[in-house]
Design a protein around this motif. Sequence first.
Motif, PDB file in Angstrom:
ATOM      1  N   ASP A  50       0.811  -1.216   0.000  1.00 33.34           N
ATOM      2  CA  ASP A  50       0.000   0.000   0.000  1.00 33.34           C
ATOM      3  C   ASP A  50       0.845   1.267   0.000  1.00 33.34           C
ATOM      4  O   ASP A  50       0.513   2.247  -0.667  1.00 33.34           O
ATOM      5  CB  ASP A  50      -0.944   0.013   1.202  1.00 33.34           C
ATOM      6  CG  ASP A  50      -2.047  -1.033   1.077  1.00 33.34           C
ATOM      7  OD1 ASP A  50      -2.272  -1.530  -0.041  1.00 33.34           O
ATOM      8  OD2 ASP A  50      -2.683  -1.339   2.104  1.00 33.34           O
ATOM      9  N   GLU A  51       1.946   1.268   0.745  1.00 33.24           N
ATOM     10  CA  GLU A  51       2.811   2.452   0.792  1.00 33.24           C
ATOM     11  C   GLU A  51       3.458   2.721  -0.565  1.00 33.24           C
ATOM     12  O   GLU A  51       3.565   3.871  -0.991  1.00 33.24           O
ATOM     13  CB  GLU A  51       3.876   2.287   1.866  1.00 33.24           C
ATOM     14  CG  GLU A  51       3.331   2.355   3.273  1.00 33.24           C
ATOM     15  CD  GLU A  51       4.409   2.179   4.329  1.00 33.24           C
ATOM     16  OE1 GLU A  51       5.592   2.419   4.026  1.00 33.24           O
ATOM     17  OE2 GLU A  51       4.048   1.804   5.454  1.00 33.24           O
ATOM     18  N   GLU A  52       3.888   1.662  -1.247  1.00 33.19           N
ATOM     19  CA  GLU A  52       4.490   1.833  -2.573  1.00 33.19           C
ATOM     20  C   GLU A  52       3.456   2.351  -3.567  1.00 33.19           C
ATOM     21  O   GLU A  52       3.754   3.214  -4.396  1.00 33.19           O
ATOM     22  CB  GLU A  52       5.067   0.509  -3.071  1.00 33.19           C
ATOM     23  CG  GLU A  52       6.302   0.065  -2.324  1.00 33.19           C
ATOM     24  CD  GLU A  52       6.771  -1.321  -2.739  1.00 33.19           C
ATOM     25  OE1 GLU A  52       7.987  -1.498  -2.847  1.00 33.19           O
ATOM     26  OE2 GLU A  52       5.925  -2.215  -2.947  1.00 33.19           O
ATOM     27  N   LEU A  53       2.227   1.827  -3.483  1.00 31.15           N
ATOM     28  CA  LEU A  53       1.167   2.296  -4.379  1.00 31.15           C
ATOM     29  C   LEU A  53       0.832   3.765  -4.124  1.00 31.15           C
ATOM     30  O   LEU A  53       0.659   4.545  -5.061  1.00 31.15           O
ATOM     31  CB  LEU A  53      -0.091   1.447  -4.208  1.00 31.15           C
ATOM     32  CG  LEU A  53      -0.019   0.039  -4.772  1.00 31.15           C
ATOM     33  CD1 LEU A  53      -1.274  -0.741  -4.394  1.00 31.15           C
ATOM     34  CD2 LEU A  53       0.138   0.076  -6.283  1.00 31.15           C
ATOM     35  N   ALA A  54       0.750   4.151  -2.850  1.00 33.20           N
ATOM     36  CA  ALA A  54       0.452   5.542  -2.508  1.00 33.20           C
ATOM     37  C   ALA A  54       1.543   6.477  -3.015  1.00 33.20           C
ATOM     38  O   ALA A  54       1.253   7.542  -3.565  1.00 33.20           O
ATOM     39  CB  ALA A  54       0.269   5.682  -1.003  1.00 33.20           C
ATOM     40  N   ALA A  55       2.799   6.083  -2.856  1.00 38.74           N
ATOM     41  CA  ALA A  55       3.919   6.910  -3.327  1.00 38.74           C
ATOM     42  C   ALA A  55       3.886   7.041  -4.848  1.00 38.74           C
ATOM     43  O   ALA A  55       4.103   8.130  -5.389  1.00 38.74           O
ATOM     44  CB  ALA A  55       5.250   6.313  -2.864  1.00 38.74           C
ATOM     45  N   ALA A  56       3.608   5.954  -5.539  1.00 41.50           N
ATOM     46  CA  ALA A  56       3.538   5.989  -7.000  1.00 41.50           C
ATOM     47  C   ALA A  56       2.379   6.870  -7.463  1.00 41.50           C
ATOM     48  O   ALA A  56       2.508   7.626  -8.441  1.00 41.50           O
ATOM     49  CB  ALA A  56       3.382   4.577  -7.556  1.00 41.50           C
ATOM     50  N   TYR A  57       1.253   6.803  -6.759  1.00 43.92           N
ATOM     51  CA  TYR A  57       0.104   7.633  -7.105  1.00 43.92           C
ATOM     52  C   TYR A  57       0.432   9.111  -6.913  1.00 43.92           C
ATOM     53  O   TYR A  57       0.119   9.941  -7.765  1.00 43.92           O
ATOM     54  CB  TYR A  57      -1.101   7.247  -6.254  1.00 43.92           C
ATOM     55  CG  TYR A  57      -2.321   8.087  -6.532  1.00 43.92           C
ATOM     56  CD1 TYR A  57      -3.113   7.847  -7.647  1.00 43.92           C
ATOM     57  CD2 TYR A  57      -2.660   9.141  -5.698  1.00 43.92           C
ATOM     58  CE1 TYR A  57      -4.215   8.629  -7.924  1.00 43.92           C
ATOM     59  CE2 TYR A  57      -3.767   9.933  -5.961  1.00 43.92           C
ATOM     60  CZ  TYR A  57      -4.538   9.673  -7.076  1.00 43.92           C
ATOM     61  OH  TYR A  57      -5.623  10.458  -7.339  1.00 43.92           O
ATOM     62  N   ARG A  58       1.074   9.448  -5.781  1.00 42.99           N
ATOM     63  CA  ARG A  58       1.453  10.845  -5.532  1.00 42.99           C
ATOM     64  C   ARG A  58       2.400  11.348  -6.621  1.00 42.99           C
ATOM     65  O   ARG A  58       2.253  12.456  -7.132  1.00 42.99           O
ATOM     66  CB  ARG A  58       2.116  10.984  -4.166  1.00 42.99           C
ATOM     67  CG  ARG A  58       1.155  11.015  -3.005  1.00 42.99           C
ATOM     68  CD  ARG A  58       1.842  11.427  -1.707  1.00 42.99           C
ATOM     69  NE  ARG A  58       2.929  10.540  -1.321  1.00 42.99           N
ATOM     70  CZ  ARG A  58       2.776   9.422  -0.625  1.00 42.99           C
ATOM     71  NH1 ARG A  58       1.579   9.043  -0.238  1.00 42.99           N
ATOM     72  NH2 ARG A  58       3.810   8.679  -0.316  1.00 42.99           N
ATOM     73  N   GLU A  59       3.383  10.518  -6.970  1.00 41.85           N
ATOM     74  CA  GLU A  59       4.357  10.906  -7.995  1.00 41.85           C
ATOM     75  C   GLU A  59       3.675  11.118  -9.344  1.00 41.85           C
ATOM     76  O   GLU A  59       3.943  12.099 -10.041  1.00 41.85           O
ATOM     77  CB  GLU A  59       5.436   9.826  -8.112  1.00 41.85           C
ATOM     78  CG  GLU A  59       6.551  10.193  -9.060  1.00 41.85           C
ATOM     79  CD  GLU A  59       7.629   9.123  -9.112  1.00 41.85           C
ATOM     80  OE1 GLU A  59       8.095   8.833 -10.223  1.00 41.85           O
ATOM     81  OE2 GLU A  59       7.990   8.592  -8.044  1.00 41.85           O
ATOM     82  N   ALA A  60       2.767  10.223  -9.698  1.00 44.11           N
ATOM     83  CA  ALA A  60       2.056  10.358 -10.970  1.00 44.11           C
ATOM     84  C   ALA A  60       1.168  11.599 -10.964  1.00 44.11           C
ATOM     85  O   ALA A  60       1.071  12.320 -11.967  1.00 44.11           O
ATOM     86  CB  ALA A  60       1.213   9.106 -11.232  1.00 44.11           C
ATOM     87  N   SER A  61       0.540  11.864  -9.832  1.00 48.13           N
ATOM     88  CA  SER A  61      -0.318  13.036  -9.710  1.00 48.13           C
ATOM     89  C   SER A  61       0.489  14.321  -9.858  1.00 48.13           C
ATOM     90  O   SER A  61       0.081  15.255 -10.560  1.00 48.13           O
ATOM     91  CB  SER A  61      -1.031  13.001  -8.354  1.00 48.13           C
ATOM     92  OG  SER A  61      -1.842  14.134  -8.196  1.00 48.13           O
ATOM     93  N   GLU A  62       1.656  14.376  -9.209  1.00 49.90           N
ATOM     94  CA  GLU A  62       2.523  15.548  -9.307  1.00 49.90           C
ATOM     95  C   GLU A  62       3.034  15.722 -10.740  1.00 49.90           C
ATOM     96  O   GLU A  62       3.088  16.843 -11.259  1.00 49.90           O
ATOM     97  CB  GLU A  62       3.686  15.434  -8.333  1.00 49.90           C
ATOM     98  CG  GLU A  62       3.261  15.569  -6.886  1.00 49.90           C
ATOM     99  CD  GLU A  62       4.346  15.154  -5.901  1.00 49.90           C
ATOM    100  OE1 GLU A  62       5.459  14.800  -6.336  1.00 49.90           O
ATOM    101  OE2 GLU A  62       4.067  15.184  -4.691  1.00 49.90           O
ATOM    102  N   SER A  63       3.395  14.626 -11.393  1.00 48.02           N
ATOM    103  CA  SER A  63       3.869  14.690 -12.777  1.00 48.02           C
ATOM    104  C   SER A  63       2.764  15.184 -13.699  1.00 48.02           C
ATOM    105  O   SER A  63       3.007  15.993 -14.599  1.00 48.02           O
ATOM    106  CB  SER A  63       4.351  13.319 -13.247  1.00 48.02           C
ATOM    107  OG  SER A  63       5.481  12.914 -12.527  1.00 48.02           O
ATOM    108  N   ALA A  64       1.546  14.710 -13.476  1.00 48.63           N
ATOM    109  CA  ALA A  64       0.419  15.139 -14.299  1.00 48.63           C
ATOM    110  C   ALA A  64       0.137  16.619 -14.101  1.00 48.63           C
ATOM    111  O   ALA A  64      -0.157  17.346 -15.061  1.00 48.63           O
ATOM    112  CB  ALA A  64      -0.822  14.305 -13.966  1.00 48.63           C
TER     113      ALA A  64
END
Length: 84
Positions: A50-64
């Motif tokens: 879950d922590e890895e998924l949350a970090a990846a989601y945050r990173e993708a959101s910031e990139s978008a």
Amino acid sequence: MIVGTVMKVDAHDLRTNETDDRGRIYLGTEYANKRVTVAVVEIESDRPDDEELAAAYREASESAETLAEGWDEVSSEAWAGLDE
């Protein structure tokens, strides 16, 4: 209260098996009709936690967000260029 028995296990007796899609493992026919005790020593997963998924989601959101801001600037410049 949990009461347990300490057992020594020979490393040669350890086996690694994969579970099916329901989390079950196949022990083998040599264990048919016998009482067995199974211990989970280690769990490996191909899936991120879950922590890895949350970090990846945050990173993708910031990139978008960064991409959208950049596109907004370029788009505004392009529209301004058409007005000239």
